[in-house]
Structure formats: C-alpha cells, structure tokens
Design a protein around this motif. Sequence first.
Motif, mmCIF file in Angstrom:
data_model
loop_
_atom_site.group_PDB
_atom_site.id
_atom_site.type_symbol
_atom_site.label_atom_id
_atom_site.label_comp_id
_atom_site.label_asym_id
_atom_site.label_seq_id
_atom_site.Cartn_x
_atom_site.Cartn_y
_atom_site.Cartn_z
ATOM 1 N N GLY A 54 30.110 50.226 48.920
ATOM 2 C CA GLY A 54 31.326 50.798 49.466
ATOM 3 C C GLY A 54 32.027 51.752 48.520
ATOM 4 N N ARG A 55 31.550 51.800 47.277
ATOM 5 C CA ARG A 55 32.150 52.685 46.278
ATOM 6 C C ARG A 55 31.228 53.848 45.921
ATOM 7 N NH1 ARG A 55 33.571 47.339 44.897
ATOM 8 N NH2 ARG A 55 35.822 47.020 44.546
ATOM 9 N N VAL A 56 29.955 53.762 46.335
ATOM 10 C CA VAL A 56 28.979 54.822 46.103
ATOM 11 C C VAL A 56 28.284 55.131 47.424
ATOM 12 C CG1 VAL A 56 28.578 54.210 43.674
ATOM 13 C CG2 VAL A 56 27.186 53.143 45.463
ATOM 14 N N GLY A 57 27.532 56.228 47.442
ATOM 15 C CA GLY A 57 26.871 56.622 48.676
ATOM 16 C C GLY A 57 25.764 55.690 49.103
ATOM 17 N N GLU A 58 25.058 55.109 48.139
ATOM 18 C CA GLU A 58 23.935 54.216 48.422
ATOM 19 C C GLU A 58 23.716 53.333 47.213
ATOM 20 O OE1 GLU A 58 19.237 54.451 49.933
ATOM 21 O OE2 GLU A 58 20.139 56.157 48.890
ATOM 22 N N VAL A 59 23.185 52.133 47.448
ATOM 23 C CA VAL A 59 22.817 51.230 46.358
ATOM 24 C C VAL A 59 21.307 51.049 46.360
ATOM 25 C CG1 VAL A 59 23.045 48.925 45.366
ATOM 26 C CG2 VAL A 59 25.019 49.997 46.459
ATOM 27 N N LEU A 60 20.680 51.303 45.224
ATOM 28 C CA LEU A 60 19.259 51.047 45.032
ATOM 29 C C LEU A 60 19.101 49.870 44.084
ATOM 30 C CD1 LEU A 60 17.927 54.672 44.317
ATOM 31 C CD2 LEU A 60 18.152 53.531 46.531
ATOM 32 N N VAL A 61 18.046 49.096 44.287
ATOM 33 C CA VAL A 61 17.710 48.015 43.364
ATOM 34 C C VAL A 61 16.344 48.301 42.778
ATOM 35 C CG1 VAL A 61 17.296 45.545 43.076
ATOM 36 C CG2 VAL A 61 19.076 46.323 44.650
ATOM 37 N N SER A 62 16.280 48.395 41.455
ATOM 38 C CA SER A 62 15.009 48.574 40.762
ATOM 39 C C SER A 62 14.400 47.201 40.525
ATOM 40 C CB SER A 62 15.234 49.281 39.418
ATOM 41 O OG SER A 62 14.095 49.182 38.588
ATOM 42 N N ALA A 63 13.277 46.908 41.190
ATOM 43 C CA ALA A 63 12.652 45.589 41.101
ATOM 44 C C ALA A 63 11.139 45.732 41.147
ATOM 45 C CB ALA A 63 13.127 44.686 42.239
ATOM 46 N N ASN A 64 10.461 44.796 40.491
ATOM 47 C CA ASN A 64 8.997 44.833 40.443
ATOM 48 C C ASN A 64 8.339 43.557 40.948
ATOM 49 O OD1 ASN A 64 8.592 47.493 39.218
ATOM 50 N ND2 ASN A 64 9.634 46.624 37.447
ATOM 51 N N ARG A 65 9.124 42.619 41.415
ATOM 52 C CA ARG A 65 8.591 41.400 42.036
ATOM 53 C C ARG A 65 9.649 40.852 42.983
ATOM 54 N NH1 ARG A 65 9.158 36.993 37.117
ATOM 55 N NH2 ARG A 65 10.881 38.013 36.034
ATOM 56 N N HIS A 66 9.230 39.905 43.849
ATOM 57 C CA HIS A 66 10.127 39.345 44.858
ATOM 58 C C HIS A 66 10.840 40.454 45.640
ATOM 59 C CE1 HIS A 66 10.181 36.121 41.549
ATOM 60 N NE2 HIS A 66 9.395 35.674 42.513
ATOM 61 N N LEU A 67 10.061 41.450 46.016
ATOM 62 C CA LEU A 67 10.652 42.639 46.642
ATOM 63 C C LEU A 67 11.354 42.328 47.957
ATOM 64 C CD1 LEU A 67 7.878 45.309 45.931
ATOM 65 C CD2 LEU A 67 9.771 44.548 44.481
ATOM 66 N N GLU A 68 10.802 41.412 48.734
ATOM 67 C CA GLU A 68 11.427 41.093 50.020
ATOM 68 C C GLU A 68 12.797 40.463 49.811
ATOM 69 O OE1 GLU A 68 10.728 41.944 53.082
ATOM 70 O OE2 GLU A 68 9.100 43.131 52.226
ATOM 71 N N SER A 69 12.925 39.629 48.792
ATOM 72 C CA SER A 69 14.229 39.015 48.506
ATOM 73 C C SER A 69 15.247 40.086 48.158
ATOM 74 C CB SER A 69 14.099 38.018 47.351
ATOM 75 O OG SER A 69 13.259 36.934 47.708
ATOM 76 N N TYR A 70 14.834 41.054 47.364
ATOM 77 C CA TYR A 70 15.753 42.122 46.990
ATOM 78 C C TYR A 70 16.069 43.039 48.166
ATOM 79 C CZ TYR A 70 15.683 40.988 42.033
ATOM 80 O OH TYR A 70 15.847 40.367 40.825
ATOM 81 N N ARG A 71 15.101 43.251 49.033
ATOM 82 C CA ARG A 71 15.358 44.135 50.179
ATOM 83 C C ARG A 71 16.454 43.578 51.076
ATOM 84 N NH1 ARG A 71 9.385 44.826 50.331
ATOM 85 N NH2 ARG A 71 8.993 46.892 49.406
ATOM 86 N N ARG A 72 16.604 42.265 51.084
ATOM 87 C CA ARG A 72 17.659 41.675 51.909
ATOM 88 C C ARG A 72 19.041 41.872 51.280
ATOM 89 N NH1 ARG A 72 13.597 37.579 52.640
ATOM 90 N NH2 ARG A 72 14.471 36.329 50.952
#
Length: 209
Positions: A54-72
């Motif tokens: 809500g304070r930036v245009g988009e939030v990205l998460v840099s991750a290399n495992r448990h990708l589905e958990s982070y996608r949620r």
Amino acid sequence: MSVSPLSRVPNPATEITGLILAGGRGRRMGGRDKGLERLGGLALVEHVRARLAGRVGEVLVSANRHLESYRRLGDRVVSDAESGFQGPLMGIYSGLRAATTPWVLVVPCDTPALPADLVVRMAAGIDDCRIAVAHDGERLHPVVMLLERALADDLRAALAEGERKVGRWLERHAWASVDFSDCPAAFGNLNTVQDKQRLERRLNEESRP
C-alpha cells in the motif's frame, strides 16, 4: 559519476517497487527458511510486507525455495537469476530485472520492526544519488536501500566479476545515507532462533496492559 536524470524524490505509489530479500540458506537458523519463520502468529516476511504494501507500487519477494508459500504472501515471487544461493546481491539483481518501476526499495525478510514510514523517508533521502542506504545512527544497513532499476547492468557486471558483498558494490557508486537514528531498534534483524525468541518475549511484554 554523472547525476542520473531520475535523481529527484520518487513517487512511491507509481515509481517504487518493494523487494523483500528472502532467498538465503538460513544457515544460522539451522537451514530453516527465515522468511517463513513465525513471529506473533505471522511469518517474518508478512511483518516486513506490511511495511511496504500500500506504500509502493508493487511488492516482490526474492525467494529460492518454498515458492508457493511465498506466492500466497507477496505480489510476485522472483527467484535468483543464477542458482546456488549466491547471496543478497544476486537477489537484488534478480529483483531489479523483474521490477517495472524506475526505483526499487530493498529490505531483508528478517527485520520485522522496520519503520512504518520507511518508504517515504527513503524516497525523500535519495538526494542527487542513484542509491540511498538506511543508517540507524550507529551503523549502516546496506540491504535496506533504495536504488535505480537502471543499475541492474552495473550489478550484473559486478556479479560476473565475482563480487558478492553488498558493501563493496556500493563503493562503486555515489550513495546517500538516510538518517534513522530516531528508531535504531527498528532495524534489528533475526539471524538465530535465539534472536527470534528474544523479540517474541519483547513483543509479549509490550502487549501486556
């Protein structure tokens, strides 16, 4: 170094992407995925995301495992451009490549108490530089920084040369220090299980009437 044409106060809602670094091995936590460690009922990455969403245009998460958990939890998940857990610089480079805004605000996943006004203060502190880095009054926090997405090519070159230290890459550029000496505790990071337990105890004490 010449001053970038983007050197002005960016509009966070339209010109800044938030990038949460959660792609490490978590060695000091026994190999556990730090970003998904629970604190106060939420994953660490959720605490950090709350400072950006809500304070930036988009939030990205840099991750290399448990990708589905982070996608949620994040708007988009970005894995390192090269495998092998090569450190935060690789995560930053991969985030710069994925971002669609001219600026990217980088934060680590293990700093759950970041200031609520982090985004606006970092944007205001960019000055005439291409990079701004948070300083808590005693020490610099190189992985809490606002930088131009256009620096991706320079970072790619540094990585190709074998550079893996964020601080040494920063030395290649003019950067601004942003003063957060009024809230140094906000930058405390959780590297070990003991760190997490201490913060949990502090939060429990602060929540008591």
